[in-house]
Design a protein around this motif. Structure first.
Motif, PDB file in Angstrom:
ATOM      1  N   ARG A  64       0.836  -1.197   0.000  1.00 35.20           N
ATOM      2  CA  ARG A  64       0.000   0.000   0.000  1.00 35.20           C
ATOM      3  C   ARG A  64       0.876   1.255   0.000  1.00 35.20           C
ATOM      4  NH1 ARG A  64      -5.294   1.384   1.155  1.00 35.20           N
ATOM      5  NH2 ARG A  64      -5.726  -0.662   0.200  1.00 35.20           N
ATOM      6  N   ASP A  65       1.971   1.234   0.760  1.00 35.34           N
ATOM      7  CA  ASP A  65       2.887   2.378   0.762  1.00 35.34           C
ATOM      8  C   ASP A  65       3.441   2.648  -0.634  1.00 35.34           C
ATOM      9  OD1 ASP A  65       2.554   2.742   3.483  1.00 35.34           O
ATOM     10  OD2 ASP A  65       4.407   1.704   4.035  1.00 35.34           O
ATOM     11  N   LEU A  66       3.576   1.601  -1.423  1.00 39.90           N
ATOM     12  CA  LEU A  66       4.108   1.711  -2.779  1.00 39.90           C
ATOM     13  C   LEU A  66       3.011   1.942  -3.816  1.00 39.90           C
ATOM     14  CD1 LEU A  66       6.699  -1.203  -2.553  1.00 39.90           C
ATOM     15  CD2 LEU A  66       7.247   1.231  -2.765  1.00 39.90           C
ATOM     16  N   ALA A  67       1.769   2.138  -3.365  1.00 40.14           N
ATOM     17  CA  ALA A  67       0.628   2.391  -4.248  1.00 40.14           C
ATOM     18  C   ALA A  67       0.467   1.297  -5.303  1.00 40.14           C
ATOM     19  CB  ALA A  67       0.751   3.757  -4.916  1.00 40.14           C
ATOM     20  N   MET A  68       0.712   0.059  -4.907  1.00 39.41           N
ATOM     21  CA  MET A  68       0.606  -1.052  -5.848  1.00 39.41           C
ATOM     22  C   MET A  68      -0.845  -1.438  -6.068  1.00 39.41           C
ATOM     23  SD  MET A  68       3.944  -3.200  -4.552  1.00 39.41           S
ATOM     24  CE  MET A  68       4.178  -4.149  -6.050  1.00 39.41           C
ATOM     25  N   ARG A  69      -1.100  -2.130  -7.159  1.00 40.24           N
ATOM     26  CA  ARG A  69      -2.437  -2.586  -7.521  1.00 40.24           C
ATOM     27  C   ARG A  69      -2.431  -4.106  -7.515  1.00 40.24           C
ATOM     28  NH1 ARG A  69      -4.167   1.772 -12.079  1.00 40.24           N
ATOM     29  NH2 ARG A  69      -3.006   3.532 -11.223  1.00 40.24           N
ATOM     30  N   THR A  70      -3.573  -4.716  -7.275  1.00 40.15           N
ATOM     31  CA  THR A  70      -3.614  -6.164  -7.126  1.00 40.15           C
ATOM     32  C   THR A  70      -4.740  -6.792  -7.936  1.00 40.15           C
ATOM     33  OG1 THR A  70      -4.936  -5.874  -5.106  1.00 40.15           O
ATOM     34  CG2 THR A  70      -2.555  -6.236  -4.827  1.00 40.15           C
ATOM     35  N   THR A  71      -4.487  -8.024  -8.357  1.00 42.52           N
ATOM     36  CA  THR A  71      -5.494  -8.835  -9.030  1.00 42.52           C
ATOM     37  C   THR A  71      -5.147 -10.299  -8.801  1.00 42.52           C
ATOM     38  OG1 THR A  71      -6.695  -9.185 -11.111  1.00 42.52           O
ATOM     39  CG2 THR A  71      -4.307  -8.891 -11.264  1.00 42.52           C
ATOM     40  N   VAL A  72      -5.960 -11.204  -9.327  1.00 47.69           N
ATOM     41  CA  VAL A  72      -5.748 -12.643  -9.170  1.00 47.69           C
ATOM     42  C   VAL A  72      -5.603 -13.264 -10.551  1.00 47.69           C
ATOM     43  CG1 VAL A  72      -6.686 -14.811  -8.246  1.00 47.69           C
ATOM     44  CG2 VAL A  72      -7.128 -12.642  -7.059  1.00 47.69           C
TER      45      VAL A  72
END
Length: 251
Positions: A64-72
């Motif tokens: 979250r600190d790195l503003a990353m995005r997530t998916t599966v």
């Protein structure tokens, strides 16, 4: 958990695959990976059966600190050295809380997100038959509190905790429905395109494999290895031998 960078040439950024269970080494391994790649704002494609509660929390906060995005999904290599993401993948147990770490989050229709309670890792395979000291129960309750704070800090809904904590480790995992994905805030994006940010001017390709997930095809950087999901329960039981408090997956 194994991290792999999939480069997308020449006009798109690529993504990170995150396969396997989270162990005590995973946050440190990610930091080493991050030193070699530009991970700020990058997309992480998850295929995991969960793992250590506290190490998942640490890794999720870092993402979250790195503003990353997530998916599966599962990244696979196609002919000609190209890669694509297959949506038939699993994100189970603590993996769902890693999914929650994304600034934007998307789950394709063919993916499976499953939940259950956290438990003592080395006894999760036969939790009902175990006996537990007062100290062990205190540690479990402490970790539930940490997980609750993390959930709300990440923008998750209390329904996520309710769904997770209502399923004992000896029961079948609860598969999160599309409606529950929205209710719990595990999903915030309406399409894969929202979590994969191409460089300006890039058009998404429309090849048959890409169309299934709405993503551009990408060229693989170096040797690419990303196995299809195996028996996730076995992986978590092996991780539990360390004595860390972890979730155990069962399908």
């Amino acid at each position: 958990m194994r991290f792999t960078w999939v480069a997308c040439r020449p006009d798109c950024r690529g993504w990170i695959t995150a396969d396997g269970i989270v162990t005590a080494d995973t946050p440190h391994e990610f930091e080493a990976f991050a030193r070699e790649h530009d991970v700020v704002g990058a997309t992480v494609v998850l295929n995991s059966s969960g793992g250590s509660v506290n190490d998942t929390i640490a890794l999720g906060r870092r993402w979250r600190d790195l503003a990353m995005r997530t998916t599966v999904g599962v990244s696979l290599e196609a002919s000609g050295g190209q890669a694509y993401i297959a949506p038939q993948a699993y994100c189970e147990s603590m993996c769902a809380f890693l999914l929650l770490a994304g600034k934007l989050r998307y789950v394709p229709d063919a993916a499976h997100v499953k939940l259950h309670q956290i438990w003592i890792g080395d006894r999760a395979h036969d939790a009902a038959a175990g006996s537990y000291s007062a100290q062990e129960i205190t540690i479990i309750e402490r970790d539930i509190g940490r997980l609750a704070k993390y959930t709300f800090d990440m923008g998750g809904d209390g329904e996520l905790l309710s769904l997770s904590m209502s399923v004992p480790p000896w029961a079948e995992l609860h598969e999160v429905s599309p409606a529950e994905l929205r209710l719990t805030n595990l999903v915030t994006a309406r399409s894969a395109a929202e979590v994969f940010t191409p460089k300006s001017g890039l058009s998404f390709l429309t090849g048959s494999k890409a169309r299934s997930f709405g993503l551009p095809l990408a060229h693989v950087e170096g040797t690419f290895e990303s196995p299809l999901p195996q028996t996730h329960a076995e992986g978590n039981r092996a991780a539990g031998a360390s004595g860390a408090f972890e979730t155990a997956a069962k399908r």
